[in-house]
Scaffold this motif. Structure first.
Motif, PDB file in Angstrom:
ATOM      1  N   ARG A  27     -35.673 -82.747  -0.403  1.00  0.00           N
ATOM      2  CA  ARG A  27     -34.633 -82.533  -1.416  1.00  0.00           C
ATOM      3  C   ARG A  27     -35.092 -81.513  -2.443  1.00  0.00           C
ATOM      4  NH1 ARG A  27     -33.522 -87.420  -4.487  1.00  0.00           N
ATOM      5  NH2 ARG A  27     -32.384 -86.006  -5.814  1.00  0.00           N
ATOM      6  N   LEU A  28     -36.351 -81.612  -2.850  1.00  0.00           N
ATOM      7  CA  LEU A  28     -36.895 -80.677  -3.835  1.00  0.00           C
ATOM      8  C   LEU A  28     -36.827 -79.250  -3.299  1.00  0.00           C
ATOM      9  CD1 LEU A  28     -38.305 -80.256  -6.564  1.00  0.00           C
ATOM     10  CD2 LEU A  28     -40.478 -80.633  -5.404  1.00  0.00           C
ATOM     11  N   GLN A  29     -37.229 -79.084  -2.046  1.00  0.00           N
ATOM     12  CA  GLN A  29     -37.184 -77.763  -1.422  1.00  0.00           C
ATOM     13  C   GLN A  29     -35.751 -77.233  -1.391  1.00  0.00           C
ATOM     14  OE1 GLN A  29     -38.198 -77.694   2.774  1.00  0.00           O
ATOM     15  NE2 GLN A  29     -38.989 -75.624   2.614  1.00  0.00           N
ATOM     16  N   SER A  30     -34.826 -78.086  -1.014  1.00  0.00           N
ATOM     17  CA  SER A  30     -33.418 -77.705  -0.923  1.00  0.00           C
ATOM     18  C   SER A  30     -32.863 -77.301  -2.294  1.00  0.00           C
ATOM     19  CB  SER A  30     -32.627 -78.879  -0.343  1.00  0.00           C
ATOM     20  OG  SER A  30     -31.255 -78.673  -0.489  1.00  0.00           O
ATOM     21  N   GLU A  31     -33.171 -78.097  -3.317  1.00  0.00           N
ATOM     22  CA  GLU A  31     -32.674 -77.806  -4.663  1.00  0.00           C
ATOM     23  C   GLU A  31     -33.281 -76.497  -5.194  1.00  0.00           C
ATOM     24  OE1 GLU A  31     -30.224 -79.289  -6.175  1.00  0.00           O
ATOM     25  OE2 GLU A  31     -30.043 -80.925  -4.736  1.00  0.00           O
ATOM     26  N   CYS A  32     -34.557 -76.294  -4.946  1.00  0.00           N
ATOM     27  CA  CYS A  32     -35.216 -75.075  -5.425  1.00  0.00           C
ATOM     28  C   CYS A  32     -34.638 -73.832  -4.761  1.00  0.00           C
ATOM     29  CB  CYS A  32     -36.727 -75.152  -5.190  1.00  0.00           C
ATOM     30  SG  CYS A  32     -37.562 -76.281  -6.320  1.00  0.00           S
ATOM     31  N   LYS A  33     -34.256 -73.951  -3.485  1.00  0.00           N
ATOM     32  CA  LYS A  33     -33.661 -72.812  -2.773  1.00  0.00           C
ATOM     33  C   LYS A  33     -32.368 -72.360  -3.438  1.00  0.00           C
ATOM     34  CE  LYS A  33     -35.331 -73.107   1.966  1.00  0.00           C
ATOM     35  NZ  LYS A  33     -34.972 -73.481   3.335  1.00  0.00           N
ATOM     36  N   LYS A  34     -31.652 -73.303  -4.050  1.00  0.00           N
ATOM     37  CA  LYS A  34     -30.374 -72.976  -4.697  1.00  0.00           C
ATOM     38  C   LYS A  34     -30.570 -72.030  -5.880  1.00  0.00           C
ATOM     39  CE  LYS A  34     -28.216 -77.384  -3.555  1.00  0.00           C
ATOM     40  NZ  LYS A  34     -27.724 -78.653  -4.119  1.00  0.00           N
ATOM     41  N   THR A  43     -20.764 -70.229  -8.542  1.00  0.00           N
ATOM     42  CA  THR A  43     -20.428 -71.588  -8.964  1.00  0.00           C
ATOM     43  C   THR A  43     -21.659 -72.499  -9.082  1.00  0.00           C
ATOM     44  OG1 THR A  43     -20.023 -72.237  -6.666  1.00  0.00           O
ATOM     45  CG2 THR A  43     -18.126 -71.473  -7.940  1.00  0.00           C
ATOM     46  N   THR A  44     -22.846 -71.962  -8.798  1.00  0.00           N
ATOM     47  CA  THR A  44     -24.054 -72.777  -8.885  1.00  0.00           C
ATOM     48  C   THR A  44     -24.286 -73.199 -10.336  1.00  0.00           C
ATOM     49  OG1 THR A  44     -25.068 -71.660  -7.012  1.00  0.00           O
ATOM     50  CG2 THR A  44     -26.543 -72.851  -8.466  1.00  0.00           C
ATOM     51  N   ASP A  45     -24.364 -74.505 -10.553  1.00  0.00           N
ATOM     52  CA  ASP A  45     -24.628 -75.042 -11.885  1.00  0.00           C
ATOM     53  C   ASP A  45     -26.141 -75.215 -12.027  1.00  0.00           C
ATOM     54  OD1 ASP A  45     -24.952 -76.497 -14.198  1.00  0.00           O
ATOM     55  OD2 ASP A  45     -23.320 -77.897 -13.780  1.00  0.00           O
ATOM     56  N   ILE A  46     -26.778 -74.223 -12.662  1.00  0.00           N
ATOM     57  CA  ILE A  46     -28.241 -74.235 -12.766  1.00  0.00           C
ATOM     58  C   ILE A  46     -28.733 -75.458 -13.534  1.00  0.00           C
ATOM     59  CG2 ILE A  46     -30.239 -72.986 -13.732  1.00  0.00           C
ATOM     60  CD1 ILE A  46     -29.117 -71.774 -11.138  1.00  0.00           C
ATOM     61  N   GLN A  47     -27.966 -75.898 -14.519  1.00  0.00           N
ATOM     62  CA  GLN A  47     -28.377 -77.081 -15.279  1.00  0.00           C
ATOM     63  C   GLN A  47     -28.404 -78.316 -14.368  1.00  0.00           C
ATOM     64  OE1 GLN A  47     -26.082 -77.703 -18.821  1.00  0.00           O
ATOM     65  NE2 GLN A  47     -27.714 -78.865 -19.811  1.00  0.00           N
ATOM     66  N   LEU A  48     -27.399 -78.442 -13.507  1.00  0.00           N
ATOM     67  CA  LEU A  48     -27.356 -79.558 -12.570  1.00  0.00           C
ATOM     68  C   LEU A  48     -28.505 -79.455 -11.563  1.00  0.00           C
ATOM     69  CD1 LEU A  48     -25.916 -82.067 -11.455  1.00  0.00           C
ATOM     70  CD2 LEU A  48     -24.555 -80.533 -10.025  1.00  0.00           C
ATOM     71  N   VAL A  49     -28.744 -78.250 -11.057  1.00  0.00           N
ATOM     72  CA  VAL A  49     -29.851 -78.040 -10.119  1.00  0.00           C
ATOM     73  C   VAL A  49     -31.178 -78.410 -10.780  1.00  0.00           C
ATOM     74  CG1 VAL A  49     -31.129 -76.300  -8.791  1.00  0.00           C
ATOM     75  CG2 VAL A  49     -28.642 -76.281  -8.762  1.00  0.00           C
ATOM     76  N   THR A  50     -31.342 -78.017 -12.038  1.00  0.00           N
ATOM     77  CA  THR A  50     -32.565 -78.348 -12.773  1.00  0.00           C
ATOM     78  C   THR A  50     -32.745 -79.853 -12.875  1.00  0.00           C
ATOM     79  OG1 THR A  50     -32.370 -76.308 -14.051  1.00  0.00           O
ATOM     80  CG2 THR A  50     -33.798 -78.006 -14.951  1.00  0.00           C
ATOM     81  N   GLN A  51     -31.664 -80.568 -13.170  1.00  0.00           N
ATOM     82  CA  GLN A  51     -31.730 -82.035 -13.244  1.00  0.00           C
ATOM     83  C   GLN A  51     -32.134 -82.632 -11.892  1.00  0.00           C
ATOM     84  OE1 GLN A  51     -31.841 -82.351 -16.735  1.00  0.00           O
ATOM     85  NE2 GLN A  51     -31.163 -84.345 -16.072  1.00  0.00           N
ATOM     86  N   GLN A  52     -31.584 -82.072 -10.808  1.00  0.00           N
ATOM     87  CA  GLN A  52     -31.916 -82.552  -9.465  1.00  0.00           C
ATOM     88  C   GLN A  52     -33.390 -82.304  -9.148  1.00  0.00           C
ATOM     89  OE1 GLN A  52     -29.930 -84.372  -7.480  1.00  0.00           O
ATOM     90  NE2 GLN A  52     -28.405 -84.269  -9.091  1.00  0.00           N
ATOM     91  N   VAL A  53     -33.899 -81.134  -9.533  1.00  0.00           N
ATOM     92  CA  VAL A  53     -35.309 -80.802  -9.305  1.00  0.00           C
ATOM     93  C   VAL A  53     -36.199 -81.786 -10.066  1.00  0.00           C
ATOM     94  CG1 VAL A  53     -37.108 -79.074  -9.790  1.00  0.00           C
ATOM     95  CG2 VAL A  53     -34.940 -78.375  -8.750  1.00  0.00           C
ATOM     96  N   ILE A  54     -35.840 -82.066 -11.317  1.00  0.00           N
ATOM     97  CA  ILE A  54     -36.617 -83.017 -12.128  1.00  0.00           C
ATOM     98  C   ILE A  54     -36.598 -84.399 -11.468  1.00  0.00           C
ATOM     99  CG2 ILE A  54     -36.640 -84.256 -14.336  1.00  0.00           C
ATOM    100  CD1 ILE A  54     -35.598 -81.582 -15.591  1.00  0.00           C
ATOM    101  N   GLN A  55     -35.433 -84.825 -10.977  1.00  0.00           N
ATOM    102  CA  GLN A  55     -35.329 -86.131 -10.326  1.00  0.00           C
ATOM    103  C   GLN A  55     -36.177 -86.187  -9.051  1.00  0.00           C
ATOM    104  OE1 GLN A  55     -33.667 -88.988 -11.499  1.00  0.00           O
ATOM    105  NE2 GLN A  55     -34.891 -89.870  -9.854  1.00  0.00           N
ATOM    106  N   CYS A  56     -36.148 -85.120  -8.255  1.00  0.00           N
ATOM    107  CA  CYS A  56     -36.953 -85.066  -7.032  1.00  0.00           C
ATOM    108  C   CYS A  56     -38.441 -85.146  -7.369  1.00  0.00           C
ATOM    109  CB  CYS A  56     -36.682 -83.770  -6.261  1.00  0.00           C
ATOM    110  SG  CYS A  56     -35.028 -83.638  -5.576  1.00  0.00           S
ATOM    111  N   ALA A  57     -38.844 -84.379  -8.376  1.00  0.00           N
ATOM    112  CA  ALA A  57     -40.253 -84.378  -8.781  1.00  0.00           C
ATOM    113  C   ALA A  57     -40.672 -85.766  -9.254  1.00  0.00           C
ATOM    114  CB  ALA A  57     -40.486 -83.343  -9.876  1.00  0.00           C
ATOM    115  N   TYR A  58     -39.791 -86.442  -9.980  1.00  0.00           N
ATOM    116  CA  TYR A  58     -40.070 -87.808 -10.438  1.00  0.00           C
ATOM    117  C   TYR A  58     -40.233 -88.746  -9.240  1.00  0.00           C
ATOM    118  CZ  TYR A  58     -39.350 -92.419 -12.421  1.00  0.00           C
ATOM    119  OH  TYR A  58     -39.493 -93.745 -12.749  1.00  0.00           O
ATOM    120  N   ASP A  59     -39.328 -88.637  -8.266  1.00  0.00           N
ATOM    121  CA  ASP A  59     -39.404 -89.497  -7.075  1.00  0.00           C
ATOM    122  C   ASP A  59     -40.691 -89.246  -6.293  1.00  0.00           C
ATOM    123  OD1 ASP A  59     -36.993 -90.708  -7.679  1.00  0.00           O
ATOM    124  OD2 ASP A  59     -35.818 -89.437  -6.334  1.00  0.00           O
TER     125      ASP A  59
END
Length: 77
Positions: A27-34, A43-59
């Motif tokens: 998931r982290l790899q996928s989110e970072c590719k975005k 339409t890419t919401d960088i703020q949302l992508v950043t939140q997803q990256v943080i969540q993946c890193a936490y997991d």
């Protein structure tokens, strides 16, 4: 990581942690590719992508901590 872990872990907790680690890494790899210019669309919401990256890193960190805790306990028994 597999250097200190058995190929087929007996513990269900170890298997669960490994699954979380693996899925979070994908998931982290996928989110970072975005965030790459080639894959970024208007339409890419960088703020949302950043939140997803943080969540993946936490997991990933959570799964790694679980593995360390489990293997430390098993090695001490």
């Amino acid at each position: 990581a597999s250097a200190f872990l058995p190929q087929k872990p007996k513990s269900e907790l170890v298997r669960t942690s490994l699954r979380l680690l693996t899925s979070s890494a994908y998931r982290l790899q996928s989110e970072c590719k975005k965030t790459l210019p080639v894959e970024t669309c208007p339409t890419t919401d960088i703020q949302l992508v950043t939140q997803q990256v943080i969540q993946c890193a936490y997991d990933i960190a959570k799964a790694a901590k679980q593995l360390v805790t489990i293997t430390t306990k098993e090695n001490n028994n």
